[in-house]
Write an enzyme that holds these catalytic residues in place. Structure first.
Site, PDB file in Angstrom:
ATOM      1  N   CYS A  57       0.689  -1.132   0.094  1.00 43.94           N
ATOM      2  CA  CYS A  57      -0.013  -0.149   0.021  1.00 43.94           C
ATOM      3  C   CYS A  57       0.831   1.294   0.028  1.00 43.94           C
ATOM      4  O   CYS A  57       1.850   1.447   0.735  1.00 43.94           O
ATOM      5  CB  CYS A  57      -0.959  -0.015   1.361  1.00 43.94           C
ATOM      6  SG  CYS A  57      -1.829   1.607   1.466  1.00 43.94           S
ATOM      7  N   CYS A  60       0.382   3.340   3.377  1.00 46.19           N
ATOM      8  CA  CYS A  60       0.756   2.596   4.773  1.00 46.19           C
ATOM      9  C   CYS A  60       1.978   3.503   5.345  1.00 46.19           C
ATOM     10  O   CYS A  60       2.899   3.688   4.416  1.00 46.19           O
ATOM     11  CB  CYS A  60       0.971   1.306   4.772  1.00 46.19           C
ATOM     12  SG  CYS A  60      -0.790   0.292   4.908  1.00 46.19           S
ATOM     13  N   HIS A 120      -4.292   0.249   7.932  1.00 43.37           N
ATOM     14  CA  HIS A 120      -4.855   0.033   6.455  1.00 43.37           C
ATOM     15  C   HIS A 120      -6.403  -0.596   6.485  1.00 43.37           C
ATOM     16  O   HIS A 120      -7.073  -0.118   5.446  1.00 43.37           O
ATOM     17  CB  HIS A 120      -4.021  -1.076   5.789  1.00 43.37           C
ATOM     18  CG  HIS A 120      -4.320  -1.040   4.526  1.00 43.37           C
ATOM     19  ND1 HIS A 120      -3.926  -0.318   3.491  1.00 43.37           N
ATOM     20  CD2 HIS A 120      -4.926  -2.232   3.737  1.00 43.37           C
ATOM     21  CE1 HIS A 120      -4.035  -0.932   2.298  1.00 43.37           C
ATOM     22  NE2 HIS A 120      -4.950  -1.974   2.271  1.00 43.37           N
ATOM     23  N   ASN A 160     -13.160   9.445  -1.808  1.00 46.32           N
ATOM     24  CA  ASN A 160     -13.913   8.463  -2.794  1.00 46.32           C
ATOM     25  C   ASN A 160     -13.745   7.216  -2.019  1.00 46.32           C
ATOM     26  O   ASN A 160     -12.668   6.818  -1.816  1.00 46.32           O
ATOM     27  CB  ASN A 160     -13.254   8.668  -4.154  1.00 46.32           C
ATOM     28  CG  ASN A 160     -13.361   9.800  -4.884  1.00 46.32           C
ATOM     29  OD1 ASN A 160     -14.424  10.363  -4.971  1.00 46.32           O
ATOM     30  ND2 ASN A 160     -12.391   9.961  -5.712  1.00 46.32           N
ATOM     31  N   SER A 168      -8.647   4.442  -5.225  1.00 48.30           N
ATOM     32  CA  SER A 168      -7.446   3.813  -5.830  1.00 48.30           C
ATOM     33  C   SER A 168      -6.922   2.774  -4.604  1.00 48.30           C
ATOM     34  O   SER A 168      -6.112   1.983  -5.089  1.00 48.30           O
ATOM     35  CB  SER A 168      -6.228   4.677  -6.121  1.00 48.30           C
ATOM     36  OG  SER A 168      -6.162   5.568  -5.220  1.00 48.30           O
ATOM     37  N   HIS A 171      -6.996   1.677   1.890  1.00 51.84           N
ATOM     38  CA  HIS A 171      -6.626   2.639   2.888  1.00 51.84           C
ATOM     39  C   HIS A 171      -7.179   3.812   3.241  1.00 51.84           C
ATOM     40  O   HIS A 171      -7.751   4.700   2.373  1.00 51.84           O
ATOM     41  CB  HIS A 171      -5.005   2.966   2.666  1.00 51.84           C
ATOM     42  CG  HIS A 171      -4.294   3.302   4.041  1.00 51.84           C
ATOM     43  ND1 HIS A 171      -3.373   2.787   4.451  1.00 51.84           N
ATOM     44  CD2 HIS A 171      -4.603   4.418   4.961  1.00 51.84           C
ATOM     45  CE1 HIS A 171      -2.984   3.097   5.748  1.00 51.84           C
ATOM     46  NE2 HIS A 171      -3.767   4.296   5.957  1.00 51.84           N
ATOM     47  N   HIS A 173      -8.741   7.333   3.617  1.00 45.31           N
ATOM     48  CA  HIS A 173      -8.079   8.581   3.216  1.00 45.31           C
ATOM     49  C   HIS A 173      -8.989   9.328   2.375  1.00 45.31           C
ATOM     50  O   HIS A 173      -9.971   9.052   1.882  1.00 45.31           O
ATOM     51  CB  HIS A 173      -6.890   8.457   2.210  1.00 45.31           C
ATOM     52  CG  HIS A 173      -7.248   7.847   0.668  1.00 45.31           C
ATOM     53  ND1 HIS A 173      -7.429   6.454   0.614  1.00 45.31           N
ATOM     54  CD2 HIS A 173      -7.179   8.455  -0.427  1.00 45.31           C
ATOM     55  CE1 HIS A 173      -7.758   6.166  -0.826  1.00 45.31           C
ATOM     56  NE2 HIS A 173      -7.748   7.397  -1.348  1.00 45.31           N
ATOM     57  N   GLN A 175      -9.039  13.067  -0.200  1.00 42.22           N
ATOM     58  CA  GLN A 175      -8.169  14.180  -1.071  1.00 42.22           C
ATOM     59  C   GLN A 175      -8.703  15.630  -0.662  1.00 42.22           C
ATOM     60  O   GLN A 175      -9.898  15.982  -0.305  1.00 42.22           O
ATOM     61  CB  GLN A 175      -8.325  13.733  -2.477  1.00 42.22           C
ATOM     62  CG  GLN A 175      -8.027  12.577  -2.859  1.00 42.22           C
ATOM     63  CD  GLN A 175      -7.899  12.462  -4.542  1.00 42.22           C
ATOM     64  OE1 GLN A 175      -7.163  13.475  -4.907  1.00 42.22           O
ATOM     65  NE2 GLN A 175      -8.459  11.572  -4.833  1.00 42.22           N
TER      66      GLN A 175
HETATM   67  P1  H2U Z   1      -8.117   8.242  -4.712  1.00 41.77           P
HETATM   68  O1  H2U Z   1      -8.275   6.922  -3.914  1.00 41.77           O
HETATM   69  O2  H2U Z   1      -9.336   9.093  -4.158  1.00 41.77           O
HETATM   70  O3  H2U Z   1      -7.968   8.365  -6.161  1.00 41.77           O
HETATM   71  O4  H2U Z   1      -6.803   8.916  -3.926  1.00 41.77           O
HETATM   72  C1  H2U Z   1      -5.847   8.562  -4.025  1.00 41.77           C
HETATM   73  C2  H2U Z   1      -4.849   9.747  -4.568  1.00 41.77           C
HETATM   74  O5  H2U Z   1      -3.393   9.395  -4.010  1.00 41.77           O
HETATM   75  C3  H2U Z   1      -4.876   9.909  -5.994  1.00 41.77           C
HETATM   76  O6  H2U Z   1      -5.129  11.400  -6.215  1.00 41.77           O
HETATM   77  C4  H2U Z   1      -2.654   9.856  -4.968  1.00 41.77           C
HETATM   78  C5  H2U Z   1      -3.237   9.758  -6.437  1.00 41.77           C
HETATM   79  O7  H2U Z   1      -2.861  10.873  -7.316  1.00 41.77           O
HETATM   80  N1  H2U Z   1      -1.306   9.271  -4.907  1.00 41.77           N
HETATM   81  C6  H2U Z   1      -0.185   9.970  -4.614  1.00 41.77           C
HETATM   82  O8  H2U Z   1      -0.363  11.185  -4.340  1.00 41.77           O
HETATM   83  N2  H2U Z   1       0.835   9.166  -4.625  1.00 41.77           N
HETATM   84  C7  H2U Z   1       1.097   7.629  -4.551  1.00 41.77           C
HETATM   85  O9  H2U Z   1       2.120   6.998  -4.595  1.00 41.77           O
HETATM   86  C8  H2U Z   1      -0.211   6.976  -5.220  1.00 41.77           C
HETATM   87  C9  H2U Z   1      -1.230   7.851  -5.259  1.00 41.77           C
HETATM   88 ZN    ZN Z   2      -2.394   1.123   3.492  1.00 41.15          ZN
END
Ligand code: H2U
Ligand code: ZN
Length: 353
Positions: A57, A60, A120, A160, A168, A171, A173, A175
């Site tokens: 992850c 994490c 996580h 999201n 994505s 974990h 989180h 934005q």
């Molecule tokens: P979402 O799960 O809402 O997509 O948010 C995850 C965000 O994390 C996504 O905008 C960022 C992606 O650009 N990200 C990073 O900044 N660094 C990373 O190593 C992977 C994902």
């Molecule tokens: Zn994690």
């Protein structure tokens, strides 16, 4: 006293449209369709992430992110600049207008990611009240810091949750996107709030909340300072609106007690969502606060929207297609029926029973 289900229109039976007071847009409601068969796509039910640490992850503690930066061994919340930021602070601001037909303008901003917890496997619903409160304090600090930048006019915090909503990573989180201009949805709400005050002399959401408490048909849960309800004009089947009782414009305006009350209502609402189909319920949620350009925006009333995509079960989602893409959003289950499903659900998470 407003008209409720006048003889000529039965809101639980007849096709009708409802006006979204915040956006000024209509939604079509077709309550007679709820029994229609479904032979289309079903989704895989999601199960809770089983581990509290995943070595793969990128959120994490201690793990590398996509660009190679190592996360610290954080113990509560962790905020970092999005490595793939959609908005950047130093991008060009020039505008372009080609004969009034090709119109564009540079947009500056800043994007951050906030990890809610080092664990996580958690979700908001399964975090403690104190941990959620800490997330709210982080949102408040970040909102104030981003809003204070001279090129920022709006701070949008959103989560999201779940693969179905494009998250994505499981974990926990969210934005934060801070932008140079007021985004579309907030712009519509600002306009509606100002118009409502101009025509009626009172705040739109203060008045709406008072009516919802009086009718008690769409309220899902409440405490002394916050209410969660399915708005009369909801588009998504189990959409909810979280409204502070006091006329407040932004995270920064909230009292200590209001931040505690928000933590309480977030936990109780997300627990109900997870309990509805006994899955980690997918959604996009986010907060609408007044623009951060220094003007007071006295008519704007802070709130949060939850937009969950699920319709009838853990595996059947609502698609916004067809008439909805080309004409007007439409729903079958009424807002009152959705509130009736959410209200009686347990406030103890199904994984703890
Ligand atoms: P979402 O799960 O809402 O997509 O948010 C995850 C965000 O994390 C996504 O905008 C960022 C992606 O650009 N990200 C990073 O900044 N660094 C990373 O190593 C992977 C994902
Ligand atoms: Zn994690």
């Amino acid at each position: 006293m407003p008209l409720r289900d006048p003889d000529s229109l039965q809101l639980q039976q007849h096709p009708h449209r409802r006006l979204n007071l915040l956006t000024g847009e209509w939604v079509l409601v077709s309550p007679h369709r709820t029994g229609r068969p479904w032979q289309g796509q079903t989704e895989r039910p999601q199960q809770p992430a089983p581990v509290s640490y995943d070595p793969a992850c990128y959120l994490c503690p201690g793990n590398p992110r996509a660009g190679g930066v190592l996360n610290p061994h954080y113990a509560s919340t962790f905020v970092f600049e999005n490595d793939f930021a959609a908005l950047q602070p130093h991008s060009p601001t020039a505008a372009m207008d080609c004969g009034g037909l090709l119109i564009a303008a540079g947009e500056r901003g800043s994007c951050k990611v906030v990890c809610f917890s080092p664990d996580h496997g958690l979700t908001l619903a399964r975090m403690t009240h104190a941990a959620i409160r800490h997330v709210i304090d982080t949102w408040t600090v970040q909102s104030a810091a981003l809003g204070a930048k001279d090129y920022i006019r709006s701070v949008q915090i959103f989560e999201n949750r779940g693969e179905m909503m494009g998250a994505s990573n499981p974990h926990p989180h969210c934005q934060i996107w801070a932008s140079e201009n007021v985004p579309n949805e907030l712009a519509k709400e600002l306009h509606s709030s100002e118009e409502y005050r101009r025509r009626r002399g009172v705040c739109l959401l203060c008045s709406y909340l008072a009516l919802e408490h009086e009718l008690d048909e769409r309220v899902v849960c409440a405490n002394d300072l916050y209410t969660a309800l399915v708005p009369f004009w909801a588009v998504w089947p189990f959409e909810t609106l979280l409204v502070p009782h006091r006329h407040t414009g932004a995270f920064e305006d909230m009292t200590d007690a209001e931040r505690d009350a928000l933590a309480d209502i977030l936990k109780r609402l997300t627990t109900r969502y997870d309990n509805l189909f006994e899955i980690p319920f997918p959604y996009t949620m986010g907060f609408h606060q007044r623009p951060a350009d220094g003007s007071p925006y006295p008519d704007f009333h802070f709130h949060a929207h939850f937009y969950p995509p699920l319709l009838r079960s853990a595996t059947i989602r609502k698609f916004m297609v067809g008439f909805e893409m080309l004409a007007t959003p439409q729903r079958d289950i009424t807002a009152e029926a959705a509130a009736g499903r959410l209200r009686p659900l347990s406030e103890v998470h199904y994984t703890l029973r």
